[in-house]
Design a protein around this motif. Sequence first.
Motif: not given
Length: 115
Positions: A45-52, A57-66
């Motif tokens: 589970h730790a490996l899956i959590a790290e991957w998630s 974090l990769l897709y976080l940058r596509y969200l609006e700044p707030p």
Amino acid sequence: MDQTYWWNTHEQLEKKQLPTAPKIKLLDDPQLRLQLEVTLEQLPHALIAEWSIQQALLYLRYLEPPLQKDPRIQRGIGTLQRRISWHKNPHRNLANTLHASSLKLLLPITCGDMP
């Protein structure tokens, strides 16, 4: 447009139509889905959590700044990171090993064996 699959209960109740027809179509492959489920069940589970976290974090940058700084997102990431570090904690693993060993010693004893 006939929509037979809805993402969640809210959408099922609302049954709103999309403003335009979908541009892509996703096909489900039951064999591939089964293979994925079997593989995921075997991974720690730790490996899956790290991957998630990496994916989030990769897709976080596509969200609006707030939204990028939304405390719920930050707490979610922090919680996953703490769970991963707790899972990898050698003291926790030793405690679980000792607990499992003690259970093996106690399992042969049943209520019927007691005087």
